[in-house]
Design an enzyme around this catalytic site. Structure first.
Site, PDB file in Angstrom:
ATOM      1  N   LYS A   1     -18.975  -4.582   6.696  1.00 35.89           N
ATOM      2  CA  LYS A   1     -17.730  -5.295   6.362  1.00 35.89           C
ATOM      3  C   LYS A   1     -17.112  -5.950   7.601  1.00 35.89           C
ATOM      4  O   LYS A   1     -16.006  -6.479   7.551  1.00 35.89           O
ATOM      5  CB  LYS A   1     -16.727  -4.337   5.707  1.00 35.89           C
ATOM      6  CG  LYS A   1     -16.891  -4.275   4.199  1.00 35.89           C
ATOM      7  CD  LYS A   1     -15.618  -3.888   3.479  1.00 35.89           C
ATOM      8  CE  LYS A   1     -15.191  -4.942   2.480  1.00 35.89           C
ATOM      9  NZ  LYS A   1     -13.911  -4.600   1.851  1.00 35.89           N
TER      10      LYS A   1
ATOM     11  N   ARG B   1      -2.641  -6.277  -8.273  1.00 35.22           N
ATOM     12  CA  ARG B   1      -1.584  -7.265  -8.024  1.00 35.22           C
ATOM     13  C   ARG B   1      -1.682  -8.428  -8.999  1.00 35.22           C
ATOM     14  O   ARG B   1      -0.697  -8.869  -9.567  1.00 35.22           O
ATOM     15  CB  ARG B   1      -1.695  -7.803  -6.580  1.00 35.22           C
ATOM     16  CG  ARG B   1      -1.312  -6.827  -5.502  1.00 35.22           C
ATOM     17  CD  ARG B   1      -1.754  -7.296  -4.154  1.00 35.22           C
ATOM     18  NE  ARG B   1      -3.201  -7.507  -4.145  1.00 35.22           N
ATOM     19  CZ  ARG B   1      -3.930  -7.729  -3.070  1.00 35.22           C
ATOM     20  NH1 ARG B   1      -3.360  -7.816  -1.897  1.00 35.22           N
ATOM     21  NH2 ARG B   1      -5.236  -7.875  -3.148  1.00 35.22           N
TER      22      ARG B   1
ATOM     23  N   SER C   1      -3.224  -7.440   3.271  1.00 36.92           N
ATOM     24  CA  SER C   1      -3.487  -7.216   4.699  1.00 36.92           C
ATOM     25  C   SER C   1      -3.950  -8.509   5.348  1.00 36.92           C
ATOM     26  O   SER C   1      -3.561  -8.822   6.479  1.00 36.92           O
ATOM     27  CB  SER C   1      -4.564  -6.144   4.894  1.00 36.92           C
ATOM     28  OG  SER C   1      -4.132  -4.923   4.374  1.00 36.92           O
TER      29      SER C   1
ATOM     30  N   HIS D   1       0.845  -1.204   0.000  1.00 38.15           N
ATOM     31  CA  HIS D   1       0.000   0.000   0.000  1.00 38.15           C
ATOM     32  C   HIS D   1       0.878   1.252   0.000  1.00 38.15           C
ATOM     33  O   HIS D   1       0.624   2.196  -0.735  1.00 38.15           O
ATOM     34  CB  HIS D   1      -0.860   0.058   1.269  1.00 38.15           C
ATOM     35  CG  HIS D   1      -1.944  -0.962   1.363  1.00 38.15           C
ATOM     36  ND1 HIS D   1      -2.173  -1.690   2.505  1.00 38.15           N
ATOM     37  CD2 HIS D   1      -2.889  -1.366   0.478  1.00 38.15           C
ATOM     38  CE1 HIS D   1      -3.209  -2.487   2.323  1.00 38.15           C
ATOM     39  NE2 HIS D   1      -3.658  -2.335   1.093  1.00 38.15           N
TER      40      HIS D   1
HETATM   41  O1  PNS Z   1      -9.032  -2.607   0.596  1.00 41.26           O
HETATM   42  P1  PNS Z   1     -10.303  -3.129  -0.017  1.00 41.26           P
HETATM   43  O2  PNS Z   1     -11.109  -3.872   1.022  1.00 41.26           O
HETATM   44  O3  PNS Z   1     -10.046  -3.938  -1.254  1.00 41.26           O
HETATM   45  O4  PNS Z   1     -11.159  -1.832  -0.458  1.00 41.26           O
HETATM   46  C1  PNS Z   1     -12.446  -1.980  -1.029  1.00 41.26           C
HETATM   47  C2  PNS Z   1     -13.162  -0.619  -1.136  1.00 41.26           C
HETATM   48  C3  PNS Z   1     -13.186   0.093   0.194  1.00 41.26           C
HETATM   49  C4  PNS Z   1     -12.482   0.268  -2.154  1.00 41.26           C
HETATM   50  C5  PNS Z   1     -14.616  -0.912  -1.633  1.00 41.26           C
HETATM   51  O5  PNS Z   1     -15.182  -1.923  -0.861  1.00 41.26           O
HETATM   52  C6  PNS Z   1     -15.539   0.311  -1.596  1.00 41.26           C
HETATM   53  O6  PNS Z   1     -15.364   1.250  -2.317  1.00 41.26           O
HETATM   54  N1  PNS Z   1     -16.541   0.265  -0.706  1.00 41.26           N
HETATM   55  C7  PNS Z   1     -17.476   1.339  -0.502  1.00 41.26           C
HETATM   56  C8  PNS Z   1     -18.872   0.929  -0.986  1.00 41.26           C
HETATM   57  C9  PNS Z   1     -19.048   1.205  -2.465  1.00 41.26           C
HETATM   58  O7  PNS Z   1     -18.886   2.300  -2.943  1.00 41.26           O
HETATM   59  N2  PNS Z   1     -19.405   0.156  -3.230  1.00 41.26           N
HETATM   60  C10 PNS Z   1     -19.710   0.300  -4.646  1.00 41.26           C
HETATM   61  C11 PNS Z   1     -18.670  -0.278  -5.538  1.00 41.26           C
HETATM   62  S1  PNS Z   1     -19.270  -1.813  -6.111  1.00 41.26           S
END
Ligand code: PNS
Length: 157
Positions: free
Chosen positions: A41, A91, A129, A17
């Site tokens: 989550k 990745r 993570s 990150h």
């Molecule tokens: O580190 P991560 O868990 O891969 O991050 C995922 C993240 C936070 C980018 C994603 O889950 C997110 O944007 N969540 C907010 C809800 C949202 O906007 N969802 C619509 C997209 S399908």
């Protein structure tokens, strides 16, 4: 002014990150690292406050990087911040599939935002993570995958 948002769970922030944050910070005027704060989550290992603290400590040397949290939809947060760009790391091909879907949905929801993908540095291509959390839980070696500050925090968990 180009404002980029790098969203994620960051539970905890890894060296992968951080590499991405440094590289993305050169592409925009301001980069906001945004920690998702969503009950659905689950609680995670670190609280949102702890994740923010680790991000703030490990990005302190980057003057145009700010750390924040958001809940709800990413596009709503992007709109509120008047940001133009969402930054995500890639990745693997699996990441690509998932990220592509997310980027398409976000584009439908907010047409004037672009998602920019940065390819993860090869030495971090396998770092996540969740694997760091698992290694820490079973007392495996993980120091090479996280910054020193995060390593200490994991030891104390
Ligand atoms: O580190 P991560 O868990 O891969 O991050 C995922 C993240 C936070 C980018 C994603 O889950 C997110 O944007 N969540 C907010 C809800 C949202 O906007 N969802 C619509 C997209 S399908």
């Amino acid at each position: 002014m180009k404002i980029g948002i790098y969203p994620g769970s960051f539970d905890p922030v890894t060296s992968g990150h951080l590499d991405l944050i440094e590289r993305a910070s050169h592409l925009v005027d301001k980069l906001i690292v945004a920690v998702l704060f969503n009950q659905s989550k689950g609680k995670g290992l670190f609280s949102v406050e702890e994740r923010i603290d680790m991000l703030e400590k490990t990005t302190a040397h980057l003057p145009n990087v700010a750390v924040d949290s958001f809940s709800g939809l990413l596009v709503d947060y992007v709109k509120n911040q008047k940001a133009n760009v969402i930054v995500r790391g890639l990745r693997t091909a699996l990441d690509f599939e998932n990220e592509m879907q997310m980027a398409q949905i976000n584009k439908q929801l907010l047409t004037d935002v672009e998602t920019v993908f940065l390819v993860t540095a090869p030495q971090y291509a396998f770092v996540s993570s969740s694997s760091v959390r698992e290694l820490a839980y079973f007392k495996g070696a993980y120091g090479m995958f996280v910054p020193k500050y995060v390593e200490e925090k994991l030891k104390n968990k």
